[in-house]
Design an enzyme around this catalytic site. Structure first.
Site, PDB file in Angstrom:
ATOM      1  N   ASN A 106      35.715  37.372  36.208  1.00 54.57           N
ATOM      2  CA  ASN A 106      36.804  36.447  35.902  1.00 54.57           C
ATOM      3  C   ASN A 106      36.510  35.124  36.618  1.00 54.57           C
ATOM      4  O   ASN A 106      36.286  35.112  37.827  1.00 54.57           O
ATOM      5  CB  ASN A 106      38.113  37.090  36.390  1.00 54.57           C
ATOM      6  CG  ASN A 106      39.350  36.237  36.132  1.00 54.57           C
ATOM      7  OD1 ASN A 106      39.592  35.268  36.828  1.00 54.57           O
ATOM      8  ND2 ASN A 106      40.129  36.619  35.145  1.00 54.57           N
ATOM      9  N   CYS A 127      45.930  30.862  35.657  1.00 52.23           N
ATOM     10  CA  CYS A 127      46.432  31.198  36.993  1.00 52.23           C
ATOM     11  C   CYS A 127      47.568  30.257  37.375  1.00 52.23           C
ATOM     12  O   CYS A 127      47.370  29.043  37.451  1.00 52.23           O
ATOM     13  CB  CYS A 127      45.328  31.113  38.043  1.00 52.23           C
ATOM     14  SG  CYS A 127      45.946  31.618  39.665  1.00 52.23           S
TER      15      CYS A 127
HETATM   16  C1  LIG Z   1      47.748  40.234  43.236  1.00 53.34           C
HETATM   17  C2  LIG Z   1      47.310  39.753  41.881  1.00 53.34           C
HETATM   18  C3  LIG Z   1      46.169  38.953  41.780  1.00 53.34           C
HETATM   19  C4  LIG Z   1      45.749  38.487  40.522  1.00 53.34           C
HETATM   20  N1  LIG Z   1      44.612  37.726  40.435  1.00 53.34           N
HETATM   21  C5  LIG Z   1      44.160  37.319  39.216  1.00 53.34           C
HETATM   22  C6  LIG Z   1      42.939  36.602  39.095  1.00 53.34           C
HETATM   23  O1  LIG Z   1      42.229  36.356  40.070  1.00 53.34           O
HETATM   24  N2  LIG Z   1      42.558  36.180  37.850  1.00 53.34           N
HETATM   25  C7  LIG Z   1      43.313  36.475  36.719  1.00 53.34           C
HETATM   26  O2  LIG Z   1      42.936  36.081  35.613  1.00 53.34           O
HETATM   27  N3  LIG Z   1      44.454  37.194  36.814  1.00 53.34           N
HETATM   28  C8  LIG Z   1      44.891  37.618  38.026  1.00 53.34           C
HETATM   29  N4  LIG Z   1      46.044  38.359  38.107  1.00 53.34           N
HETATM   30  C9  LIG Z   1      46.785  38.683  36.886  1.00 53.34           C
HETATM   31  C10 LIG Z   1      46.456  40.111  36.398  1.00 53.34           C
HETATM   32  O3  LIG Z   1      45.087  40.253  36.095  1.00 53.34           O
HETATM   33  C11 LIG Z   1      47.307  40.455  35.153  1.00 53.34           C
HETATM   34  O4  LIG Z   1      47.021  39.551  34.114  1.00 53.34           O
HETATM   35  C12 LIG Z   1      48.800  40.413  35.429  1.00 53.34           C
HETATM   36  O5  LIG Z   1      49.080  40.901  36.722  1.00 53.34           O
HETATM   37  C13 LIG Z   1      49.614  41.216  34.414  1.00 53.34           C
HETATM   38  O6  LIG Z   1      49.202  42.563  34.356  1.00 53.34           O
HETATM   39  P1  LIG Z   1      49.899  43.756  35.224  1.00 53.34           P
HETATM   40  O7  LIG Z   1      51.380  43.655  34.968  1.00 53.34           O
HETATM   41  O8  LIG Z   1      49.282  45.013  34.717  1.00 53.34           O
HETATM   42  O9  LIG Z   1      49.573  43.476  36.650  1.00 53.34           O
HETATM   43  C14 LIG Z   1      46.492  38.829  39.360  1.00 53.34           C
HETATM   44  C15 LIG Z   1      47.623  39.636  39.476  1.00 53.34           C
HETATM   45  C16 LIG Z   1      48.044  40.109  40.707  1.00 53.34           C
HETATM   46  C17 LIG Z   1      49.265  40.981  40.781  1.00 53.34           C
END
Ligand SMILES: Cc1cc2nc3c(=O)[nH]c(=O)nc-3n(C[C@H](O)[C@H](O)[C@H](O)COP(=O)(O)O)c2cc1C
Length: 286
Positions: free
Chosen positions: A82, A113
């Site tokens: 990513n 982000c």
């Molecule tokens: C602690 C944390 C860090 C994340 N870091 C990134 C990241 O570095 N790059 C990205 O594209 N998404 C990042 N995300 C988003 C997740 O990849 C995902 O798109 C989002 O949390 C929704 O999915 P979920 O509800 O299953 O967590 C992050 C999410 C969380 C909770």
């Protein structure tokens, strides 16, 4: 797949369960230079969800190539990196540096982000800038290019279409939903960054509606993400039009969640007598 930022570099989890069984691992968002991220606190639990404002803390692309890629090269499970930048050129440079690195199977372009000041979600907020970043990455790599969209826009279908036309191989959605929490004893925002991104089961219906909408706007594969905790959640995304799914926040409560989701999908298919997952992709759209 694992969702970026919720599964480190995969290495942290390899002793907990057989991560080689997963479809793919998407690693933490990676920038040209290492980043320390935002001030603490950076995590806050909410009803059925999690607010985070990590701010892309990561080791930087050079250390990733030097320290992580050689480990990934021996894995069966493909690793997708990513990437995030502050300028279009940052994204192109990241793609260029990752080109030909053994152990890396694809790029996921994070134009979504919500937790960094420059770049990030700004690029994903309108079709023109989303397409510019996509085209720059496409021109700099022969790897499969996934582009990850933000839900914090009113025109996700137009953005998806623009990204597809600019050369994306697939679209992943959604990243976190912009949110906030306030500590009423200190009368201050709970997160050091004031606002953050909401994830977890709280956002599943939002993510599902957006996958459904985007599936009607593009012909390239969609990777659904947002609140997926069980195989049944994943099946909903697949029926909305996703060809694959990512599991994020669920891993924090249950590190095995990505594998549990995969096994849950298989169990549903067995029970329903379905041999090919393609039968289910977009089933709710007909
Ligand atoms: C602690 C944390 C860090 C994340 N870091 C990134 C990241 O570095 N790059 C990205 O594209 N998404 C990042 N995300 C988003 C997740 O990849 C995902 O798109 C989002 O949390 C929704 O999915 P979920 O509800 O299953 O967590 C992050 C999410 C969380 C909770």
């Amino acid at each position: 797949m694992t969702a970026a930022g919720t599964f480190g570099y995969g290495t942290e989890y390899r002793h907990l369960f057989d991560i080689q069984k997963l479809g793919a691992i998407v690693c933490k968002g990676t920038t040209l230079e290492p980043r320390e991220g935002n001030p603490q606190p950076r995590l806050a639990e909410t009803a059925c969800g999690l607010l985070n404002s990590i701010g892309l803390q990561n080791i930087g692309v050079k250390a990733l190539i030097r320290e992580k890629a050689p480990i990934w090269a021996s894995w069966r499970v493909p690793v997708i990196v990513n990437i995030a930048g502050e300028t279009v050129d940052d994204y192109a440079q990241l793609a260029h540096q990752l080109e030909g690195v053994v152990g890396i199977s694809g790029l996921e372009v994070n134009i979504s982000c919500p937790n960094i000041k420059a770049g990030g979600a700004e690029f994903g907020a309108n079709p023109e800038s989303a397409a510019r970043v996509t085209a720059a990455v496409r021109a700099a790599t022969s790897l499969p290019v996934l582009v990850k969209l933000t839900p914090n826009t009113g025109e996700i279908a137009r953005i998806a279409a623009a990204v597809g036309e600019a050369g994306a191989d697939a679209i992943s959605l959604i990243n976190t939903v912009r949110g906030m929490a306030i500590d009423i004893t200190t009368r201050r925002p709970l997160l050091g960054n004031k606002t953050g991104g909401l994830s977890g089961p709280a956002i599943k219906p939002i993510a599902l509606a957006m996958v459904y909408e985007v599936a009607g706007a593009v012909d390239i594969p969609i990777i659904g993400c947002g609140g997926i905790t069980t195989g049944r959640d994943a099946i909903e995304f697949i029926m909305a039009g996703a060809s694959a799914v990512q599991v994020g926040t669920a891993s924090f409560a249950n590190p095995r969640a990505p594998l549990d989701v995969l096994e849950g999908i298989e169990e549903f298919m067995r029970k329903e007598g379905i041999e090919d997952i393609a039968e289910l992709i977009g089933a709710a759209r007909h």
